[in-house]
Design an enzyme around this catalytic site. Structure first.
Site, PDB file in Angstrom:
ATOM      1  N   TYR A 259      64.924 -54.048  84.229  1.00 20.37           N
ATOM      2  CA  TYR A 259      63.785 -54.188  85.151  1.00 20.37           C
ATOM      3  C   TYR A 259      63.863 -53.130  86.250  1.00 20.37           C
ATOM      4  CZ  TYR A 259      64.432 -58.499  82.589  1.00 20.37           C
ATOM      5  OH  TYR A 259      64.656 -59.399  81.592  1.00 20.37           O
TER       6      TYR A 259
ATOM      7  N   SER B  90      67.071 -63.289  78.293  1.00 21.88           N
ATOM      8  CA  SER B  90      66.239 -62.120  77.987  1.00 21.88           C
ATOM      9  C   SER B  90      66.878 -61.143  77.011  1.00 21.88           C
ATOM     10  CB  SER B  90      65.861 -61.385  79.277  1.00 21.88           C
ATOM     11  OG  SER B  90      64.912 -62.123  80.005  1.00 21.88           O
TER      12      SER B  90
ATOM     13  N   LYS C  59      65.061 -60.829  73.799  1.00 19.62           N
ATOM     14  CA  LYS C  59      63.860 -60.006  73.673  1.00 19.62           C
ATOM     15  C   LYS C  59      64.082 -58.804  72.755  1.00 19.62           C
ATOM     16  CE  LYS C  59      62.461 -61.250  78.396  1.00 19.62           C
ATOM     17  NZ  LYS C  59      62.343 -60.763  79.793  1.00 19.62           N
TER      18      LYS C  59
END
Length: 308
Positions: free
Chosen positions: A243, A64, A67
């Site tokens: 997150y 990730s 990203k």
């Protein structure tokens, strides 16, 4: 001025006893085989200086962390129109949660959760061939790392595709709401491969420097994204980069960062430099447990924080 090499070495030594703690991302078979005792750090400075510790030259799947680079490319290609497809708010949920998509009409909360990253990749494709876009992402990362040896781990990409039911569910759900502009498998084909890019801490820290320097690569002089967009990418990293653990990371480290379930973290100190850490054992939110400990101690020792 603090001795940054000493700060890095101290942070590494403090975090070292925690190696092996946390849980390797075993839901992706290719990642389950990674040695949980690996641990590397690298610090890149705008003058080209690099300080490293441990397994800083061993490639790992950035997952990730990719990203961030795709977001920069998407903003460069489609500009503010990107925000028609994805929001800018923290999710407070797990990286692969589907819950908010239903209540928010298929628009993912931010570009750093999985649904938001898939939507961002979909916009970057912009009607082009998936292989062309994948190569564009790879070329961008290679140029930022200053190393053409950066590549895609095809075993990891295949492993992700074969176990990607949750990501396919997210993509089909967004497609049902009209969020995606390309076929689900087209968007996911690029997404799985971007997540499977393999880099070392040394390469990753160097690649992140443009975000520390207002969108300009200090070693090539290229203005890669406008300064205001670099600031906004950093803001999204601070708010959403970990997150449902983003607030805790901001509290402990005080710098924008982006984690990946491969155990890597890219951390940006605006105006100062960028730091990459890697250790495969993850905490409950999918952030490298050892890496977060190391970054907390480095930021404290160096006096680096966006809250000063």
């Amino acid at each position: 001025m603090p001795d940054l090499a000493r700060c890095l070495a101290e942070a590494y030594d403090i975090a070292l006893p925690h190696r092996g703690k946390g849980k390797v991302a075993d839901y992706i078979p290719a990642l389950a085989r990674v040695d949980p005792m690996r641990f590397g750090m690298a610090l890149a400075l705008p003058d080209g200086t690099l300080h490293v510790a441990g397994d800083a030259d061993m490639p790992f799947s950035i997952q990730s962390v990719s990203k961030v680079f795709t977001l920069a490319l998407a903003l460069r290609r489609v500009g503010t129109g990107l925000w028609d497809s994805v929001g800018r708010e923290p999710s407070g949920s797990a990286f692969n949660s589907i819950v908010q998509l239903e209540s928010e009409a298929g628009i993912p909360r931010n570009p750093l959760i999985n649904a938001g990253a898939i939507a961002t990749t979909d916009r970057l494709i912009d009607g082009r061939d998936a292989d062309v876009v994948t190569q564009e992402i790879l070329d961008f990362v290679r140029a930022r790392a200053g190393d053409d040896g950066v590549g895609i781990d095809l075993d990891v990409a295949l492993s992700e595709s074969q176990t990607g039911a949750r990501n396919r569910s997210l993509a089909h759900f967004m497609d049902a709401f009209g969020t995606l502009r390309h076929p689900v498998e087209t968007a996911l084909g690029v997404y799985f491969r971007q997540c499977a890019i393999a880099m070392s801490c040394r390469q990753l820290a160097r690649a992140g420097l443009f975000l520390a320097m207002a969108g300009r690569d200090p070693l090539t002089g290229e203005q890669l994204v406008e300064a205001h967009r670099a600031r906004r990418i950093n803001a999204i990293m601070m708010l959403c980069g970990h997150y449902d653990n983003s607030g805790e990371f901001a509290f402990r480290v005080g710098l924008p960062g982006k984690s990946g379930v491969g155990g890597g973290i890219l951390c940006i100190a605006p105006g100062q430099g960028s730091i990459a850490v890697w250790s495969p054992g993850l905490d409950d939110a999918g952030t490298s447990l050892v890496g977060a400990i190391a970054l907390e101690h480095f930021a404290y020792a160096a006096g680096w924080s966006v809250f000063d």
